[in-house]
Design an enzyme around this catalytic site. Structure first.
Site, PDB file in Angstrom:
ATOM      1  N   LYS A 243       0.845  -1.196   0.000  1.00  0.00           N
ATOM      2  CA  LYS A 243       0.000   0.000   0.000  1.00  0.00           C
ATOM      3  C   LYS A 243       0.883   1.251   0.000  1.00  0.00           C
ATOM      4  O   LYS A 243       1.878   1.321   0.711  1.00  0.00           O
ATOM      5  CB  LYS A 243      -0.908   0.011   1.234  1.00  0.00           C
ATOM      6  CG  LYS A 243      -2.028  -0.995   1.192  1.00  0.00           C
ATOM      7  CD  LYS A 243      -2.910  -0.890   2.433  1.00  0.00           C
ATOM      8  CE  LYS A 243      -4.048  -1.890   2.397  1.00  0.00           C
ATOM      9  NZ  LYS A 243      -4.887  -1.830   3.611  1.00  0.00           N
TER      10      LYS A 243
ATOM     11  N   ARG B  61     -25.492  -6.379   5.674  1.00  0.00           N
ATOM     12  CA  ARG B  61     -24.949  -7.656   5.206  1.00  0.00           C
ATOM     13  C   ARG B  61     -25.238  -8.787   6.189  1.00  0.00           C
ATOM     14  O   ARG B  61     -25.045  -9.953   5.864  1.00  0.00           O
ATOM     15  CB  ARG B  61     -23.440  -7.516   4.986  1.00  0.00           C
ATOM     16  CG  ARG B  61     -23.076  -6.470   3.945  1.00  0.00           C
ATOM     17  CD  ARG B  61     -21.587  -6.158   3.974  1.00  0.00           C
ATOM     18  NE  ARG B  61     -20.799  -7.294   3.557  1.00  0.00           N
ATOM     19  CZ  ARG B  61     -19.987  -7.300   2.493  1.00  0.00           C
ATOM     20  NH1 ARG B  61     -19.888  -6.222   1.734  1.00  0.00           N
ATOM     21  NH2 ARG B  61     -19.281  -8.363   2.197  1.00  0.00           N
TER      22      ARG B  61
ATOM     23  N   GLU C 262     -19.305  -9.439   8.800  1.00  0.00           N
ATOM     24  CA  GLU C 262     -20.397  -8.902   9.606  1.00  0.00           C
ATOM     25  C   GLU C 262     -21.357  -9.983  10.088  1.00  0.00           C
ATOM     26  O   GLU C 262     -21.878  -9.905  11.204  1.00  0.00           O
ATOM     27  CB  GLU C 262     -21.161  -7.835   8.803  1.00  0.00           C
ATOM     28  CG  GLU C 262     -20.371  -6.566   8.534  1.00  0.00           C
ATOM     29  CD  GLU C 262     -19.481  -6.651   7.318  1.00  0.00           C
ATOM     30  OE1 GLU C 262     -18.752  -5.676   7.040  1.00  0.00           O
ATOM     31  OE2 GLU C 262     -19.500  -7.702   6.625  1.00  0.00           O
TER      32      GLU C 262
END
Length: 641
Positions: free
Chosen positions: A285, A399, A371
């Site tokens: 990243k 979700r 989730e």
């Protein structure tokens, strides 16, 4: 901020067609210029930075090797897709990212044919790519589907559900596993790149196919032994045993910043008859921009910043954010109660759970992008006597709705839901707006649903949640800063289902839920200036309603409006049902509901979104005056309104 970078080669690329006309030895310069342009653009607009910088070379390589848009390139989540947007005809708009009328911060089908699938939630790319691949296979159409998914997104079960069915796509499906946390792969080097190139080559795959055909003629035990020998040999040298078991031909790891390694491997994969194939690419990243490399977390999402120093523009000092108020309040509750624990799904800092984790690391759980698991895990904790707070963004809690219903509500377990980013979210737009939580939670038996008007009320509601053991309870609160009220030193336990009158009047009643209370009070001032005595009530609870208060307000005021930052089916629907049950509508009451429109609102500045939604003070005043005018007109005609 600086002037735009010098990008002579990138300037010649309008779409990937022009990119593919270049020589391979020019791609390094394209990548360097693309990285510079991405940094320059995001320094002006703000947005996601680190993830995009990490896939610059990968983006160039994918568009160079594959025939996009015929070959469908699907980015998981999409926050790493800024370089992709620049290469696919949207460079002239890239400095409008996340601004009203500008480009979305995520992939979006309506923006470009190069965005075949919209994304902003994690772990959907493999399922979607599988759909594209199988559709092409069934229709006899050319074209592959390439899913680019990060190692963090692989923590979600949906990714594995898709991979478990990927055999149906054959060689039309390619999954690029972008491993940017080094959480799966060992360090890569020349040897691993060489091996990846060899095992993805047509010659190797052809020999392997011949060996398979030969093995079919052998007795089954011997054939199985040869198959396991092949898998073992490649597993020892390259890893990827899990993916092989799921039916993927594994290639990698490959250095995702080395185009000399990437291009040959991707070309081999493109031309392979073997499939489906997973290419394991290791990236970093923020690659190529020192400030982002040094602090990947701070440069995941950024404000406007100075390109040279990397220093981000600081927001003016103001009240604490709701997420931090929640985190601090939860810490205080946990000091008093050792059964309190906190769960989040890969968003510790975004929800304030990082503050709790620092104080009570053994009671804080980040379950990754999962989730569904988070909710049922919390249900298990609650069933065993703990007091779990499940802190999830409103849009992400969607979700796990089946788990909320089946594992929490039906069993009436006292899980505490801290629902961050409830309501509109400005630059993140429709995909992240918390529009539906009141609707989908307040419809469930046994649930308590609260919304604070300010940060002090949030502290009281966290305390109320902590002490509520008779069933599930939720508190929803918005993104951003509070109103600046003092944080109470001692929290108050609120009576369940009881609101408060903030201002008393006689003609107009404004029934507010949540942080629209400030605008409701402004609207009341304007109505009072026109001679309309106005009551403002902070209902606090969407469920259970304060039926006594609402009944009284509806019976004693000429016009009443409900105000909520949520979709149809929420507070307004419940108040209308109450009014109908009580016969108050038949008595001539003018009752109006103000809520989010039945549409997905585009990204913009919050104040513009509220005006567009009809949830600001101006809209409240106009709705009241319109209702009064229609009532007066009806009375003048001798008709009971």
């Amino acid at each position: 901020m600086t002037d735009r970078p010098n990008t002579p080669l990138l300037d010649t690329i309008e779409t990937p067609i022009a990119l593919r006309a270049l020589a391979a030895d020019q791609l390094g310069q394209v990548a360097d210029e693309l990285r510079a342009e991405t940094i320059s653009a995001v320094s002006v607009t703000g947005g996601h930075l680190g993830a995009g910088l990490g896939v610059v070379e990968l983006t160039v390589a994918l568009h160079y090797v594959f025939d996009t848009p015929r070959d469908r390139l699907i980015w998981d989540v999409g926050h790493q897709a800024y370089p992709h947007k620049i290469l696919t005809g949207r460079r002239d708009q890239i400095r409008t990212l996340r601004q009203g009328g500008g480009l979305s911060g995520f992939t979006k089908r309506s923006e470009s044919e190069y965005d075949p699938f919209g994304a902003a939630h994690s772990s959907t790319s493999i399922s979607a790519a599988l759909g594209f691949a199988v559709a092409n296979k069934l229709a006899g159409q050319p074209g592959k589907a390439i899913a680019v998914i990060g190692d963090g997104a692989m923590s979600a079960g949906m990714a594995y559900e898709a991979m478990n069915n990927a055999r149906e796509a054959g060689n039309r499906l390619v999954v690029i596993l972008n491993d940017n946390d080094m959480s799966i792969a060992p360090p890569v080097g020349g040897l691993s790149a060489y091996l990846a190139r060899i095992v993805s080559s047509r010659r190797f795959l052809t020999l392997r196919d011949l060996a398979k055909r030969f093995a079919r003629r052998l007795p089954r035990p011997l054939a199985e032994g040869l198959k396991k020998t092949d898998e073992f040999a490649r597993g020892i040298t390259m890893g990827g045993t899990l993916f092989e078991e799921l039916g993927f031909y594994y290639v990698g790891p490959v250095d995702g910043h080395n185009l000399d390694h990437l291009i040959p491997v991707l070309e081999n994969v493109r031309d392979a008859e073997e499939g489906p194939i997973l290419v394991h690419v290791v990236t970093r990243k923020g690659h190529g921009y020192a400030p982002a490399e040094a602090a990947a977390d701070k440069y995941h999402g950024v404000q406007k910043f100075d390109v040279v120093s990397g220093e981000q523009a600081k927001a003016p000092a103001g009240p604490p954010t709701y997420q931090n108020v929640f985190g601090d309040a939860l810490v205080e509750e946990a000091k008093r109660d050792s059964t309190i624990c906190a769960i989040t799904a890969a968003m510790p800092s975004g929800t304030g759970v990082d503050r709790f984790a620092k104080a009570f690391p053994e009671r804080a759980f980040d379950v990754g992008i999962a989730e569904q698991h988070a909710v049922t895990f919390a249900a298990g904790l609650a069933a065993q006597g703990m007091r779990p707070f499940c802190a999830i963004y409103s849009t992400f809690l969607q979700r796990a709705y089946d788990q909320v219903v089946h594992d929490v509500a039906i069993q009436n377990l006292p899980v505490r839901f801290a629902i961050d980013r409830a309501g509109l979210v400005g630059a993140d737009g429709a995909t992240h707006a918390g529009s539906f939580d009141v609707t989908y939670l307040a419809t469930l038996p046994n649930f308590v649903v609260m919304a604070p008007a300010d940060e002090a009320e949030l502290v009281h509601m966290v305390h109320t949640c902590a002490l509520h053991d008779s069933g599930p309870i939720a508190v929803r609160y918005p993104r951003g800063n509070g109103t600046g009220v003092a944080i109470p030193a001692v929290p108050e336990r609120l009576a369940i289902g009881k609101g408060r009158i903030v201002r008393e009047g006689k003609t107009v009643a404004i029934l507010s839920l949540g942080t629209r209370l400030g605008d409701a009070l402004i609207a009341a001032d304007r109505l009072e200036a026109q001679g309309l005595s106005t009551t403002v009530a902070d209902l606090r609870f969407a469920k259970p309603l304060d039926r006594e208060m609402i009944r009284k307000l509806l019976a004693t005021h000429e016009v009443a409006i409900t105000v909520e930052e949520g979709a149809v089916g929420g507070l307004g629907a419940h108040v209308l049902t109450l009014a109908s049950d009580e016969g108050l509508i038949d008595a001539g009451l003018k009752l109006r509901t103000l809520r989010l429109p039945d549409a997905f609102q585009e990204h913009d500045k919050p104040e513009k979104q509220y005006a567009e939604a009809g949830l600001d003070a101006d809209a409240m005043v106009e709705v009241v005056l319109t209702a009064l005018r229609s009532n007066s007109a009806a009375m003048a005609r001798g008709v009971r309104a």
